[in-house]
Enzyme design. Structure first.
Site, PDB file in Angstrom:
ATOM      1  N   HIS A 135       0.824   5.396   1.361  1.00  0.00           N
ATOM      2  CA  HIS A 135       0.243   6.489   2.139  1.00  0.00           C
ATOM      3  C   HIS A 135       0.777   7.802   1.596  1.00  0.00           C
ATOM      4  O   HIS A 135       1.969   7.903   1.309  1.00  0.00           O
ATOM      5  CB  HIS A 135       0.684   6.406   3.616  1.00  0.00           C
ATOM      6  N   HIS A 185       0.828  -1.204   0.000  1.00  0.00           N
ATOM      7  CA  HIS A 185       0.000   0.000   0.000  1.00  0.00           C
ATOM      8  C   HIS A 185       0.865   1.257   0.000  1.00  0.00           C
ATOM      9  O   HIS A 185       2.060   1.180   0.240  1.00  0.00           O
ATOM     10  CB  HIS A 185      -0.990   0.028   1.161  1.00  0.00           C
ATOM     11  N   TYR A 194       2.740   9.748  11.272  1.00  0.00           N
ATOM     12  CA  TYR A 194       2.178   8.409  11.054  1.00  0.00           C
ATOM     13  C   TYR A 194       2.626   7.850   9.707  1.00  0.00           C
ATOM     14  O   TYR A 194       3.038   6.686   9.610  1.00  0.00           O
ATOM     15  CB  TYR A 194       0.645   8.476  11.114  1.00  0.00           C
ATOM     16  N   GLN A 251       5.578   4.394   8.933  1.00  0.00           N
ATOM     17  CA  GLN A 251       4.819   3.227   8.496  1.00  0.00           C
ATOM     18  C   GLN A 251       5.559   1.918   8.723  1.00  0.00           C
ATOM     19  O   GLN A 251       4.966   0.943   9.151  1.00  0.00           O
ATOM     20  CB  GLN A 251       4.450   3.338   7.014  1.00  0.00           C
TER      21      GLN A 251
END
Length: 143
Positions: free
Chosen positions: A63, A61, A125, A129
């Site tokens: 972000h 994924h 954040y 990760q």
């Protein structure tokens, strides 16, 4: 003092936390493909007068913290980034020469959240990760 941007009749500061996943959440973002989307996303964002403030690629994924002008809907920018990135991956990484419109590298949906006044927390954040993922895996193993 917040860094407000301006359009002709608007002052704005719109930031979003966006997450995409590859089709079937396959762990395909590694090696040569790990650095490639980063360059593409920054270039594509510049084309739409957006800016990627923070980003992190995991194997399954991505972000991003993105500053998006209010003249564009978030869904338009997310779709644009995913679509054009998939075409560039097909062309430059997979070696396809034509017929790019049928490429499906990313899954259909995406996650989006407004950042608001918690920008520092969201950016931290995203930056952490790898550490967050390791903690989650350790927690899962303790069951």
């Amino acid at each position: 003092m917040r860094d407000y941007k301006s359009l002709a009749h608007t002052r704005w500061d719109c930031k979003y936390h966006i997450v995409f996943i590859p089709k079937r959440r396959r762990k395909v973002i590694y090696g040569n493909l790990r650095k490639f989307p980063e360059e593409i996303f920054h270039e594509l964002a510049r084309r739409k007068n957006c800016k990627i403030l923070e980003g992190h690629l995991m194997s399954d994924h991505i972000h991003m913290c993105v500053s998006i002008s209010p003249k564009y809907p978030v869904s338009h920018i997310a779709s644009y980034l995913k679509e054009k990135c998939a075409i560039e991956i097909a062309k430059n990484v997979k070696g396809k020469q034509r017929n790019f419109s049928g490429e499906h590298f990313w899954a259909r949906g995406y996650f989006v959240s407004t950042v608001g006044l918690d920008e520092d927390m969201v950016r931290r954040y995203i930056r952490d990760q790898e550490k967050n993922d390791a903690n989650r895996e350790q927690y899962d193993l303790d069951w």
